[in-house]
Design a protein around this motif. Structure first.
Motif, PDB file in Angstrom:
ATOM      1  N   GLY A 130       0.836  -1.200   0.000  1.00  0.00           N
ATOM      2  CA  GLY A 130       0.000   0.000   0.000  1.00  0.00           C
ATOM      3  C   GLY A 130       0.853   1.225   0.000  1.00  0.00           C
ATOM      4  N   SER A 131       0.245   2.347   0.281  1.00  0.00           N
ATOM      5  CA  SER A 131       0.979   3.608   0.311  1.00  0.00           C
ATOM      6  C   SER A 131       1.966   3.585   1.441  1.00  0.00           C
ATOM      7  CB  SER A 131       0.005   4.777   0.501  1.00  0.00           C
ATOM      8  OG  SER A 131      -0.901   4.808  -0.567  1.00  0.00           O
ATOM      9  N   ASP A 132       3.104   4.279   1.261  1.00  0.00           N
ATOM     10  CA  ASP A 132       4.087   4.326   2.329  1.00  0.00           C
ATOM     11  C   ASP A 132       3.620   5.251   3.436  1.00  0.00           C
ATOM     12  OD1 ASP A 132       6.249   6.341   0.247  1.00  0.00           O
ATOM     13  OD2 ASP A 132       4.600   6.949   1.562  1.00  0.00           O
ATOM     14  N   THR A 133       4.329   5.200   4.557  1.00  0.00           N
ATOM     15  CA  THR A 133       3.909   5.951   5.744  1.00  0.00           C
ATOM     16  C   THR A 133       3.902   7.441   5.504  1.00  0.00           C
ATOM     17  OG1 THR A 133       4.867   4.211   7.126  1.00  0.00           O
ATOM     18  CG2 THR A 133       4.398   6.309   8.186  1.00  0.00           C
ATOM     19  N   TYR A 134       4.850   7.903   4.696  1.00  0.00           N
ATOM     20  CA  TYR A 134       4.921   9.348   4.448  1.00  0.00           C
ATOM     21  C   TYR A 134       3.672   9.837   3.733  1.00  0.00           C
ATOM     22  CZ  TYR A 134       6.755  13.810   2.855  1.00  0.00           C
ATOM     23  OH  TYR A 134       6.936  15.137   2.598  1.00  0.00           O
ATOM     24  N   ASP A 135       3.247   9.063   2.663  1.00  0.00           N
ATOM     25  CA  ASP A 135       2.058   9.491   1.921  1.00  0.00           C
ATOM     26  C   ASP A 135       0.809   9.374   2.769  1.00  0.00           C
ATOM     27  OD1 ASP A 135       3.350   8.088  -1.153  1.00  0.00           O
ATOM     28  OD2 ASP A 135       3.545  10.103  -0.291  1.00  0.00           O
ATOM     29  N   THR A 136       0.742   8.313   3.614  1.00  0.00           N
ATOM     30  CA  THR A 136      -0.423   8.140   4.475  1.00  0.00           C
ATOM     31  C   THR A 136      -0.562   9.312   5.440  1.00  0.00           C
ATOM     32  OG1 THR A 136      -0.182   5.748   4.358  1.00  0.00           O
ATOM     33  CG2 THR A 136      -1.514   6.630   6.164  1.00  0.00           C
ATOM     34  N   SER A 137       0.556   9.800   5.930  1.00  0.00           N
ATOM     35  CA  SER A 137       0.499  10.896   6.892  1.00  0.00           C
ATOM     36  C   SER A 137      -0.107  12.144   6.281  1.00  0.00           C
ATOM     37  CB  SER A 137       1.899  11.192   7.432  1.00  0.00           C
ATOM     38  OG  SER A 137       2.715  11.728   6.403  1.00  0.00           O
ATOM     39  N   LEU A 138       0.027  12.296   4.937  1.00  0.00           N
ATOM     40  CA  LEU A 138      -0.529  13.483   4.298  1.00  0.00           C
ATOM     41  C   LEU A 138      -2.057  13.436   4.295  1.00  0.00           C
ATOM     42  CD1 LEU A 138       1.892  13.909   1.277  1.00  0.00           C
ATOM     43  CD2 LEU A 138       1.856  15.195   3.415  1.00  0.00           C
ATOM     44  N   ASN A 139      -2.631  12.208   4.320  1.00  0.00           N
ATOM     45  CA  ASN A 139      -4.077  12.071   4.313  1.00  0.00           C
ATOM     46  C   ASN A 139      -4.644  11.912   5.717  1.00  0.00           C
ATOM     47  OD1 ASN A 139      -4.210  12.135   1.489  1.00  0.00           O
ATOM     48  ND2 ASN A 139      -3.635   9.967   1.362  1.00  0.00           N
ATOM     49  N   ASP A 140      -3.806  11.858   6.712  1.00  0.00           N
ATOM     50  CA  ASP A 140      -4.231  11.682   8.092  1.00  0.00           C
ATOM     51  C   ASP A 140      -3.974  12.982   8.853  1.00  0.00           C
ATOM     52  OD1 ASP A 140      -3.727   9.056  10.549  1.00  0.00           O
ATOM     53  OD2 ASP A 140      -4.638  11.015  10.765  1.00  0.00           O
ATOM     54  N   PRO A 141      -5.016  13.751   9.166  1.00  0.00           N
ATOM     55  CA  PRO A 141      -4.810  15.052   9.838  1.00  0.00           C
ATOM     56  C   PRO A 141      -4.038  14.935  11.136  1.00  0.00           C
ATOM     57  CG  PRO A 141      -7.057  14.865   9.018  1.00  0.00           C
ATOM     58  CD  PRO A 141      -6.427  13.512   8.855  1.00  0.00           C
ATOM     59  N   GLN A 142      -4.300  13.870  11.927  1.00  0.00           N
ATOM     60  CA  GLN A 142      -3.600  13.725  13.203  1.00  0.00           C
ATOM     61  C   GLN A 142      -2.109  13.500  12.984  1.00  0.00           C
ATOM     62  OE1 GLN A 142      -4.602  14.218  16.201  1.00  0.00           O
ATOM     63  NE2 GLN A 142      -2.704  13.589  17.191  1.00  0.00           N
ATOM     64  N   GLN A 143      -1.764  12.605  12.021  1.00  0.00           N
ATOM     65  CA  GLN A 143      -0.358  12.356  11.724  1.00  0.00           C
ATOM     66  C   GLN A 143       0.311  13.610  11.183  1.00  0.00           C
ATOM     67  OE1 GLN A 143       1.069   9.680  12.533  1.00  0.00           O
ATOM     68  NE2 GLN A 143       3.043   9.648  11.494  1.00  0.00           N
ATOM     69  N   MET A 144      -0.438  14.361  10.340  1.00  0.00           N
ATOM     70  CA  MET A 144       0.108  15.602   9.789  1.00  0.00           C
ATOM     71  C   MET A 144       0.404  16.599  10.901  1.00  0.00           C
ATOM     72  SD  MET A 144       1.050  17.642   7.407  1.00  0.00           S
ATOM     73  CE  MET A 144       0.550  16.908   5.865  1.00  0.00           C
ATOM     74  N   ARG A 145      -0.537  16.738  11.849  1.00  0.00           N
ATOM     75  CA  ARG A 145      -0.330  17.675  12.956  1.00  0.00           C
ATOM     76  C   ARG A 145       0.892  17.285  13.780  1.00  0.00           C
ATOM     77  NH1 ARG A 145      -6.090  17.753  13.099  1.00  0.00           N
ATOM     78  NH2 ARG A 145      -6.110  16.044  14.609  1.00  0.00           N
ATOM     79  N   GLU A 146       1.033  15.973  14.063  1.00  0.00           N
ATOM     80  CA  GLU A 146       2.177  15.531  14.852  1.00  0.00           C
ATOM     81  C   GLU A 146       3.487  15.771  14.113  1.00  0.00           C
ATOM     82  OE1 GLU A 146       1.644  11.487  15.981  1.00  0.00           O
ATOM     83  OE2 GLU A 146      -0.040  11.880  17.330  1.00  0.00           O
ATOM     84  N   LEU A 147       3.482  15.518  12.788  1.00  0.00           N
ATOM     85  CA  LEU A 147       4.692  15.724  12.009  1.00  0.00           C
ATOM     86  C   LEU A 147       5.058  17.198  11.951  1.00  0.00           C
ATOM     87  CD1 LEU A 147       6.891  14.417  10.336  1.00  0.00           C
ATOM     88  CD2 LEU A 147       5.411  14.575   8.337  1.00  0.00           C
ATOM     89  N   LEU A 148       4.042  18.044  11.730  1.00  0.00           N
ATOM     90  CA  LEU A 148       4.294  19.484  11.694  1.00  0.00           C
ATOM     91  C   LEU A 148       4.763  19.994  13.053  1.00  0.00           C
ATOM     92  CD1 LEU A 148       1.296  20.760   9.525  1.00  0.00           C
ATOM     93  CD2 LEU A 148       3.686  20.572   8.859  1.00  0.00           C
ATOM     94  N   MET A 149       4.191  19.426  14.132  1.00  0.00           N
ATOM     95  CA  MET A 149       4.603  19.831  15.475  1.00  0.00           C
ATOM     96  C   MET A 149       6.064  19.456  15.718  1.00  0.00           C
ATOM     97  SD  MET A 149       2.857  18.846  19.132  1.00  0.00           S
ATOM     98  CE  MET A 149       1.320  19.559  18.578  1.00  0.00           C
ATOM     99  N   PHE A 150       6.450  18.246  15.255  1.00  0.00           N
ATOM    100  CA  PHE A 150       7.842  17.812  15.428  1.00  0.00           C
ATOM    101  C   PHE A 150       8.787  18.727  14.662  1.00  0.00           C
ATOM    102  CE2 PHE A 150      11.339  15.059  16.127  1.00  0.00           C
ATOM    103  CZ  PHE A 150      12.038  15.001  14.921  1.00  0.00           C
ATOM    104  N   ILE A 151       8.409  19.041  13.394  1.00  0.00           N
ATOM    105  CA  ILE A 151       9.272  19.908  12.583  1.00  0.00           C
ATOM    106  C   ILE A 151       9.344  21.299  13.197  1.00  0.00           C
ATOM    107  CG2 ILE A 151       9.491  21.031  10.329  1.00  0.00           C
ATOM    108  CD1 ILE A 151       8.336  18.518   9.084  1.00  0.00           C
ATOM    109  N   SER A 152       8.206  21.780  13.736  1.00  0.00           N
ATOM    110  CA  SER A 152       8.213  23.101  14.373  1.00  0.00           C
ATOM    111  C   SER A 152       9.152  23.119  15.570  1.00  0.00           C
ATOM    112  CB  SER A 152       6.782  23.463  14.809  1.00  0.00           C
ATOM    113  OG  SER A 152       5.933  23.581  13.696  1.00  0.00           O
ATOM    114  N   LYS A 153       9.136  22.021  16.349  1.00  0.00           N
ATOM    115  CA  LYS A 153      10.037  21.947  17.500  1.00  0.00           C
ATOM    116  C   LYS A 153      11.494  21.937  17.050  1.00  0.00           C
ATOM    117  CE  LYS A 153       6.876  19.549  20.666  1.00  0.00           C
ATOM    118  NZ  LYS A 153       6.640  18.304  21.425  1.00  0.00           N
ATOM    119  N   GLU A 154      11.774  21.212  15.941  1.00  0.00           N
ATOM    120  CA  GLU A 154      13.142  21.178  15.419  1.00  0.00           C
ATOM    121  C   GLU A 154      13.578  22.560  14.947  1.00  0.00           C
ATOM    122  OE1 GLU A 154      15.429  18.545  15.223  1.00  0.00           O
ATOM    123  OE2 GLU A 154      14.024  17.723  16.660  1.00  0.00           O
ATOM    124  N   LEU A 155      12.643  23.272  14.287  1.00  0.00           N
ATOM    125  CA  LEU A 155      12.963  24.627  13.838  1.00  0.00           C
ATOM    126  C   LEU A 155      13.214  25.551  15.024  1.00  0.00           C
ATOM    127  CD1 LEU A 155      10.437  25.087  10.895  1.00  0.00           C
ATOM    128  CD2 LEU A 155      12.919  25.043  10.724  1.00  0.00           C
TER     129      LEU A 155
END
Length: 235
Positions: free
Chosen positions: A94-119
């Protein structure tokens, strides 16, 4: 290559793992290096390690063990390899985890939150480096003034010592400048990555919106004369 991340699984930064396990940040890095030397695989964001729950449990096992570090790290590597082998035999295509995260609002929020913390961490590092550079320049200015005063009344031995000090300071300055430039590049890379993900997310929403509009137009399309005639018999 590692592929055992689960949908919606939380990602931890080094600082968050240190807080979770109540250990120092350098200790987390030390344990990570020991595991990698034994063959353990971490997810990476550039040169930074990104930890998932299984990684946190591995680090906790190192923290709590009485065994030699090399022995426990080898056991954890073998456990990871068994886990990855099991995951390969049960994984559904199936789709890889990265593509799935784009369609999953919760995963997207967590990923954006992680990147924001890194920034935010990178910006804090940049600020600290800039302050260190300013302090270094002040120190260099004072050292040069002291050198001028001292050199007027001392011999060649003091002159050689001062030259070594200036060389060391220049090396430290160059090192800080390299670190500052590296952090800036990482910050820019993370910013571009986040903008790209946001653009892809907006594209997904636009496609969904266009589909909904077409569906609504199809449902509300006026009926033909023949369909109206059939409606008379349906009533």
């Amino acid at each position: 290559m590692r592929h055992d991340i689960k949908p919606n699984e939380r990602a931890y930064s080094t600082k968050e793992v240190a807080e979770e396990l109540d250990i120092a940040t350098p200790t987390v890095r030390k344990y990570g290096q020991i595991l990698e030397r034994s063959g353990y695989e971490f997810f990476k964001n550039g040169s930074r390690r990104v930890f998932v729950q299984s990684d946190v449990e591995a680090l906790q096992a190192i923290r709590d063990t009485d065994k030699p570090l090399e022995e426990i790290s080898q056991e954890l590597v073998e456990q990871q390899q068994e886990r990855l082998a099991t995951s390969e035999t049960t994984e559904i295509a199936g789709s890889d985890t990265y593509d799935t995260s784009l369609n999953d609002p919760q995963q997207m929020r967590e990923l954006l939150m992680f990147i924001s913390k890194e920034l935010a961490a990178s910006r804090e590092m940049n600020t600290q480096l800039a302050n260190d550079m300013a302090e270094m320049k002040t120190t260099m200015s004072r050292l040069r003034q002291d050198h001028h005063v001292i050199s007027s009344g001392i011999g060649n031995s003091t002159q050689k010592m001062t030259t070594k000090m200036e060389k060391l300071i220049d090396q430290q300055k160059s090192h800080y400048e390299e670190m500052l430039e590296e952090e800036r590049e990482k910050s820019e890379h993370l910013r571009k990555e986040m903008e790209q993900m946001r653009d892809e997310h907006r594209k997904e929403w636009r496609l969904q919106s266009d589909f909904n509009q077409r569906l609504e137009q199809t449902v509300n399309k006026p009926k033909s004369g023949f369909e109206k005639f059939l409606d008379l018999f349906r009533k």
